[in-house]
Design a protein around this motif. Structure first.
Motif, PDB file in Angstrom:
ATOM      1  N   TYR A   6       0.845  -1.194   0.000  1.00  0.00           N
ATOM      2  CA  TYR A   6       0.000   0.000   0.000  1.00  0.00           C
ATOM      3  C   TYR A   6       0.884   1.250   0.000  1.00  0.00           C
ATOM      4  N   VAL A   7       0.431   2.296  -0.643  1.00  0.00           N
ATOM      5  CA  VAL A   7       1.133   3.577  -0.612  1.00  0.00           C
ATOM      6  C   VAL A   7       0.302   4.557   0.202  1.00  0.00           C
ATOM      7  N   THR A   8       0.985   5.539   0.763  1.00  0.00           N
ATOM      8  CA  THR A   8       0.279   6.560   1.530  1.00  0.00           C
ATOM      9  C   THR A   8      -0.344   7.578   0.582  1.00  0.00           C
ATOM     10  N   VAL A   9      -1.294   8.341   1.099  1.00  0.00           N
ATOM     11  CA  VAL A   9      -1.912   9.397   0.296  1.00  0.00           C
ATOM     12  C   VAL A   9      -0.864  10.431  -0.112  1.00  0.00           C
ATOM     13  N   THR A  10       0.059  10.731   0.823  1.00  0.00           N
ATOM     14  CA  THR A  10       1.122  11.708   0.530  1.00  0.00           C
ATOM     15  C   THR A  10       2.002  11.219  -0.615  1.00  0.00           C
ATOM     16  N   ALA A  11       2.409   9.940  -0.553  1.00  0.00           N
ATOM     17  CA  ALA A  11       3.272   9.399  -1.600  1.00  0.00           C
ATOM     18  C   ALA A  11       2.575   9.414  -2.953  1.00  0.00           C
ATOM     19  N   LEU A  12       1.272   9.046  -2.954  1.00  0.00           N
ATOM     20  CA  LEU A  12       0.516   9.045  -4.203  1.00  0.00           C
ATOM     21  C   LEU A  12       0.380  10.456  -4.767  1.00  0.00           C
ATOM     22  N   THR A  13       0.092  11.402  -3.889  1.00  0.00           N
ATOM     23  CA  THR A  13      -0.053  12.787  -4.343  1.00  0.00           C
ATOM     24  C   THR A  13       1.261  13.326  -4.901  1.00  0.00           C
ATOM     25  N   LYS A  14       2.372  13.024  -4.235  1.00  0.00           N
ATOM     26  CA  LYS A  14       3.689  13.460  -4.729  1.00  0.00           C
ATOM     27  C   LYS A  14       3.985  12.840  -6.095  1.00  0.00           C
ATOM     28  N   TYR A  15       3.613  11.560  -6.264  1.00  0.00           N
ATOM     29  CA  TYR A  15       3.841  10.892  -7.541  1.00  0.00           C
ATOM     30  C   TYR A  15       3.049  11.580  -8.652  1.00  0.00           C
ATOM     31  N   SER A  86      -0.057  22.305 -12.094  1.00  0.00           N
ATOM     32  CA  SER A  86       0.607  21.458 -11.114  1.00  0.00           C
ATOM     33  C   SER A  86      -0.410  21.054 -10.048  1.00  0.00           C
ATOM     34  N   VAL A  87       0.059  20.262  -9.082  1.00  0.00           N
ATOM     35  CA  VAL A  87      -0.815  19.730  -8.038  1.00  0.00           C
ATOM     36  C   VAL A  87      -0.509  20.421  -6.712  1.00  0.00           C
ATOM     37  N   TYR A  88      -1.539  20.879  -6.033  1.00  0.00           N
ATOM     38  CA  TYR A  88      -1.398  21.418  -4.680  1.00  0.00           C
ATOM     39  C   TYR A  88      -1.533  20.234  -3.721  1.00  0.00           C
TER      40      TYR A  88
END
Length: 450
Positions: A6-15, A86-88
């Motif tokens: 599983y990945v964290t929400v933070t890791a997914l958002t950064k990706y 970009s993504v915030y």
């Protein structure tokens, strides 16, 4: 079955954010839409929603980018934006980070302006290396503008006030409308054909982007670049920038500013001339005083008062130097001769034939010595050899057997004692001239007296 990672929400958002950031199509994009939910933050940043009939996207324009805006964005306003997507990360939403903003009413003109500006800059038309210097004291100044506008009045008034001896030649041109670009370009060609102008002012008063558009046309930009006469661009107000401003050799904020840059101020020149005149007088006085002091010094010197005595002293010094030179010359010649004789003798001693002769003599001497040494060594070694032979003969079993002794073997084993054999055992007896096969009949022990 492999374990699920599983990945964290933070890791997914950064990706996802990295995917946006590396996409070249999203790093510099033009968008048009309608502003809603506009909010001007106390720190100067602008937050809003950009929407059309079917979709919307969040937008932000930071204070560093929006401080140059010439209008105030409002809800319901249709605008043209340039920025990057970009993504915030905190909200996980994508948004547009706005770099430039224009009302959509002039969007097509602004796009054309930016496209031409980018192309001409890439060609090098804006490079500093192509900028020609503006002459400091022009005799004839050409002005390309409307003959009835306020710009020509401001330019003439400023030049007459600052530098009235300069001659101004007006080359009229249309500065607004469909034919304005071609008219300005033709006027620049006409100005260069005169071959008498020292500098050329090209411009007009302020106005909207549509009114200033003639100075954003490619035909005008290329004619300015090709001009042999230095050109000062004076279009609009200080905040207005046109393509002509970037290509020209010098940009003025206003037509009045162009006139001030084209000519010096007459009073300033008079002050400068007066200052240099005073400095020149002061320098001449200081030079006269310095030279007068030098003259007085020379007049009071011994050489000036008694030139004959000084000449005689110098003649004696010259004789002394000549004598010393001749003496040193003779000494140098003698030294060179001695060196030559020494080298000649050394060369004679080192002549190849003499060296060969001495080497041959040394060879013969060494050869004789070698023969003597070889003979002595051979005699010595022969004597040693004979002595060794005699010693071997003295110790040889064969010599002992010559005196009547024999050697007894039993299966190649030397028999040294009666304890090694038994009665009836077969033995071999080695004599001087042969071998005997014998059988032991009896054994008799004998005591050996020392």
């Amino acid at each position: 079955m492999s374990e699920i990672k599983y990945v964290t929400v933070t890791a997914l958002t950064k990706y996802i954010k990295r995917k946006f950031d590396v996409d070249p199509h999203l790093s510099d994009i033009w968008i048009k839409g309608e502003i809603s939910n506009f909010n001007l933050h106390s720190r100067g940043h602008m937050y809003f929603t950009l929407k059309d009939e079917k979709a919307r996207i969040q937008g932000v324009m930071f204070a560093g980018a929006n401080k140059s805006l010439k209008f105030k964005p409002e809800n319901g306003m249709k605008v043209l934006l340039r920025g990057e997507i970009s993504v915030y990360e905190q909200s996980g939403g994508y948004q547009v980070y706005v770099k430039e903003m224009q009302p959509d009413g002039i969007g097509s003109l602004y796009l054309a302006y930016e496209e031409l500006k980018k192309n001409l800059q890439k060609e090098g038309l804006f490079d500093t290396i192509h900028k020609k210097p503006i002459p400091k004291y022009p005799n004839q100044i050409g002005v390309i503008t409307s003959p009835t506008g306020a710009a020509i009045r401001d330019i003439l008034t400023t030049i007459n006030r600052r530098f009235p001896m300069a001659k101004v030649i007006l080359i009229p041109a249309l500065v607004q409308g469909v034919q304005a670009g071609a008219s300005v370009a033709k006027a620049i060609k006409t100005a260069n054909a005169l071959e008498t102008l020292d500098v050329l002012i090209v411009g007009r008063g302020g106005g909207s982007i549509e009114e200033l558009w003639a100075f954003n046309e490619e035909i005008v930009a290329r004619e300015i670049f090709a001009s042999q006469v230095p050109i000062i661009s004076a279009v609009g107000h200080e905040t207005d920038f046109t393509i002509a401003d970037f290509v020209a050799d010098l940009r003025a904020p206003t037509p009045t500013g162009a006139a001030e840059l084209a000519v010096p101020h007459f009073n300033e020149l008079l002050d400068r001339i007066s200052d240099r005149k005073n400095r020149l007088k002061r320098s001449i006085r200081e030079k006269i005083t310095s030279n007068r002091d030098k003259l007085s010094h020379y007049q009071g010197s011994y050489a000036f008062r008694y030139p004959k005595q000084l000449y005689q002293q110098k003649e004696q010094q010259l004789d002394t130097i000549v004598d010393r030179l001749q003496k040193e010359g003779r000494r140098a010649i003698t030294h060179k001769k001695d060196s030559y004789v020494a080298l000649k003798n050394r060369l004679g001693n080192e002549h190849p034939s003499d060296q060969v002769k001495r080497a041959n003599e040394a060879y013969l001497s060494l050869l004789k010595k070698l023969n003597r040494e070889m003979s002595s060594v051979l005699t010595h070694k022969t004597s040693q050899f004979k002595a060794t032979i005699d010693k071997l003969n003295a110790l040889s079993p064969l010599k002992i057997m010559d005196r009547g002794y024999s050697i007894v073997y039993q299966e190649k084993q030397l028999i040294k004692s009666i304890n090694q054999v038994q009665s009836g055992q077969m033995l071999k007896v080695q004599l001087k001239d042969g071998q005997l096969d014998c059988q032991v009949k009896g054994i008799e022990e004998r005591t050996i007296n020392e």
